[in-house]
Scaffold this motif. Structure first.
Motif, PDB file in Angstrom:
ATOM      1  N   MET A   1       0.847  -1.181   0.000  1.00 39.11           N
ATOM      2  CA  MET A   1       0.000   0.000   0.000  1.00 39.11           C
ATOM      3  C   MET A   1       0.890   1.241   0.000  1.00 39.11           C
ATOM      4  SD  MET A   1      -2.788   1.227   2.764  1.00 39.11           S
ATOM      5  CE  MET A   1      -4.328   0.682   2.102  1.00 39.11           C
ATOM      6  N   LYS A   2       0.558   2.180  -0.804  1.00 37.36           N
ATOM      7  CA  LYS A   2       1.343   3.403  -0.945  1.00 37.36           C
ATOM      8  C   LYS A   2       0.844   4.470   0.024  1.00 37.36           C
ATOM      9  CE  LYS A   2       1.958   6.917  -4.425  1.00 37.36           C
ATOM     10  NZ  LYS A   2       1.567   7.322  -5.745  1.00 37.36           N
ATOM     11  N   ASN A   3       1.754   5.082   0.761  1.00 40.14           N
ATOM     12  CA  ASN A   3       1.386   6.178   1.658  1.00 40.14           C
ATOM     13  C   ASN A   3       1.394   7.488   0.899  1.00 40.14           C
ATOM     14  OD1 ASN A   3       1.057   4.621   3.922  1.00 40.14           O
ATOM     15  ND2 ASN A   3       3.190   4.808   4.566  1.00 40.14           N
ATOM     16  N   ASN A   4       0.382   8.301   1.133  1.00 44.75           N
ATOM     17  CA  ASN A   4       0.283   9.594   0.474  1.00 44.75           C
ATOM     18  C   ASN A   4       0.945  10.647   1.352  1.00 44.75           C
ATOM     19  OD1 ASN A   4      -0.362  11.870  -0.933  1.00 44.75           O
ATOM     20  ND2 ASN A   4      -2.566  11.637  -0.750  1.00 44.75           N
ATOM     21  N   LYS A  80     -10.319  10.659   0.631  1.00 43.92           N
ATOM     22  CA  LYS A  80      -9.208  11.003  -0.275  1.00 43.92           C
ATOM     23  C   LYS A  80      -9.043   9.974  -1.395  1.00 43.92           C
ATOM     24  CE  LYS A  80      -6.602  11.585   3.382  1.00 43.92           C
ATOM     25  NZ  LYS A  80      -5.416  11.734   4.185  1.00 43.92           N
ATOM     26  N   LYS A  81     -10.160   9.636  -2.039  1.00 44.58           N
ATOM     27  CA  LYS A  81     -10.165   8.658  -3.118  1.00 44.58           C
ATOM     28  C   LYS A  81     -10.344   9.337  -4.476  1.00 44.58           C
ATOM     29  CE  LYS A  81      -9.714   5.151  -0.461  1.00 44.58           C
ATOM     30  NZ  LYS A  81      -8.423   4.486  -0.452  1.00 44.58           N
ATOM     31  N   LYS A  82      -9.541   8.909  -5.448  1.00 47.89           N
ATOM     32  CA  LYS A  82      -9.623   9.459  -6.802  1.00 47.89           C
ATOM     33  C   LYS A  82     -10.986   9.227  -7.447  1.00 47.89           C
ATOM     34  CE  LYS A  82      -4.936   9.330  -8.564  1.00 47.89           C
ATOM     35  NZ  LYS A  82      -4.033   8.710  -9.528  1.00 47.89           N
ATOM     36  N   LEU A  83     -11.664   8.215  -7.028  1.00 49.58           N
ATOM     37  CA  LEU A  83     -12.975   7.887  -7.584  1.00 49.58           C
ATOM     38  C   LEU A  83     -13.958   9.045  -7.415  1.00 49.58           C
ATOM     39  CD1 LEU A  83     -14.487   5.638  -9.034  1.00 49.58           C
ATOM     40  CD2 LEU A  83     -15.055   4.664  -6.810  1.00 49.58           C
ATOM     41  N   PHE A 131     -15.998  19.256  -9.622  1.00 44.69           N
ATOM     42  CA  PHE A 131     -15.279  18.366 -10.543  1.00 44.69           C
ATOM     43  C   PHE A 131     -13.845  18.858 -10.726  1.00 44.69           C
ATOM     44  CE2 PHE A 131     -13.875  17.446 -14.925  1.00 44.69           C
ATOM     45  CZ  PHE A 131     -13.625  16.096 -14.738  1.00 44.69           C
ATOM     46  N   TRP A 132     -13.676  20.156 -10.980  1.00 43.88           N
ATOM     47  CA  TRP A 132     -12.339  20.730 -11.157  1.00 43.88           C
ATOM     48  C   TRP A 132     -11.484  20.495  -9.906  1.00 43.88           C
ATOM     49  CZ3 TRP A 132     -10.275  24.560  -8.067  1.00 43.88           C
ATOM     50  CH2 TRP A 132      -9.001  25.003  -8.438  1.00 43.88           C
ATOM     51  N   PHE A 133     -12.072  20.759  -8.742  1.00 41.51           N
ATOM     52  CA  PHE A 133     -11.348  20.613  -7.485  1.00 41.51           C
ATOM     53  C   PHE A 133     -10.884  19.167  -7.283  1.00 41.51           C
ATOM     54  CE2 PHE A 133     -11.274  19.885  -2.854  1.00 41.51           C
ATOM     55  CZ  PHE A 133     -10.265  20.779  -2.516  1.00 41.51           C
ATOM     56  N   SER A 134     -11.769  18.209  -7.537  1.00 42.18           N
ATOM     57  CA  SER A 134     -11.394  16.801  -7.348  1.00 42.18           C
ATOM     58  C   SER A 134     -10.319  16.399  -8.365  1.00 42.18           C
ATOM     59  CB  SER A 134     -12.614  15.887  -7.460  1.00 42.18           C
ATOM     60  OG  SER A 134     -13.171  15.942  -8.749  1.00 42.18           O
ATOM     61  N   LYS A 135     -10.408  16.911  -9.567  1.00 40.02           N
ATOM     62  CA  LYS A 135      -9.390  16.628 -10.599  1.00 40.02           C
ATOM     63  C   LYS A 135      -8.048  17.210 -10.163  1.00 40.02           C
ATOM     64  CE  LYS A 135      -8.557  17.073 -15.566  1.00 40.02           C
ATOM     65  NZ  LYS A 135      -7.149  16.998 -15.357  1.00 40.02           N
ATOM     66  N   GLY A 141      -1.907  14.608  -6.173  1.00 38.34           N
ATOM     67  CA  GLY A 141      -1.554  13.455  -5.360  1.00 38.34           C
ATOM     68  C   GLY A 141      -2.240  13.419  -3.998  1.00 38.34           C
ATOM     69  N   ILE A 142      -3.221  14.288  -3.790  1.00 38.68           N
ATOM     70  CA  ILE A 142      -3.954  14.270  -2.521  1.00 38.68           C
ATOM     71  C   ILE A 142      -4.939  13.102  -2.503  1.00 38.68           C
ATOM     72  CG2 ILE A 142      -5.598  15.543  -1.088  1.00 38.68           C
ATOM     73  CD1 ILE A 142      -4.198  18.114  -2.146  1.00 38.68           C
ATOM     74  N   LEU A 143      -5.528  12.848  -3.671  1.00 42.79           N
ATOM     75  CA  LEU A 143      -6.455  11.717  -3.796  1.00 42.79           C
ATOM     76  C   LEU A 143      -5.699  10.541  -4.365  1.00 42.79           C
ATOM     77  CD1 LEU A 143      -9.560  13.538  -5.335  1.00 42.79           C
ATOM     78  CD2 LEU A 143      -8.957  13.267  -2.927  1.00 42.79           C
ATOM     79  N   THR A 144      -5.923   9.373  -3.785  1.00 40.97           N
ATOM     80  CA  THR A 144      -5.212   8.165  -4.241  1.00 40.97           C
ATOM     81  C   THR A 144      -6.175   7.133  -4.757  1.00 40.97           C
ATOM     82  OG1 THR A 144      -5.241   7.240  -2.016  1.00 40.97           O
ATOM     83  CG2 THR A 144      -3.291   8.506  -2.670  1.00 40.97           C
TER      84      THR A 144
END
Length: 144
Positions: A1-4, A80-83, A131-135, A141-144
């Motif tokens: 698992m990668k740590n952010n 903090k999920k990219k989804l 949408f822009w903010f999440s992108k 790299g805040i969202l993994t």
């Protein structure tokens, strides 16, 4: 698992909270309209309600998709999920469909007041922003 190592700022958490509150109000609005609650009926004239009750099902579906996918996007932001980006995009597309109907097709739009016209602008802008903010958060790299 990668740590952010990119920790979200206070602004991130504020935006996530405001987004969740905003979209939760959208869910409340959808449920009140879909179930034609007394509280909902008190907000409009009989003439306005006649148009609202005859809203096409595809517009109500877009409304539901917009608010529920955006709430899920906000919840995913908290984790903090990219989804989150995908759900905000789905919500944005649904908002644009609903806004197109409400702004250009709806035969009852001549009954709109200042609030309805304001929301026709504010809702899509907020959806674009989330949408822009999440992108941006995903790219940073805040969202993994």
């Amino acid at each position: 698992m990668k740590n952010n190592l990119n920790k979200p700022s206070k602004a991130f958490w504020i935006i996530a909270i405001v987004g969740l509150l905003w979209n939760t109000m959208g869910v409340d609005g959808y449920l009140n309209q879909a179930y034609q609650t007394e509280r909902f009926k008190l907000m409009y004239t009989e003439e306005q309600l006649e148009f609202i009750y005859n809203t096409p099902s595809w517009v109500m579906a877009a409304f539901a998709i917009a608010v529920f996918s955006s709430v899920l996007g906000c919840i995913l932001l908290f984790f903090k999920k990219k989804l989150a980006k995908v759900f905000f995009l789905i919500g944005l597309i649904a908002v644009l469909i609903q806004t197109t109907y409400n702004g250009f097709i709806n035969p009852g739009k001549e009954l709109y007041g200042v609030m309805e016209y304001s929301m026709l602008i504010i809702i899509p802008l907020f959806a674009v922003f989330l949408f822009w903010f999440s992108k941006k958060c995903a790219d940073d790299g805040i969202l993994t």
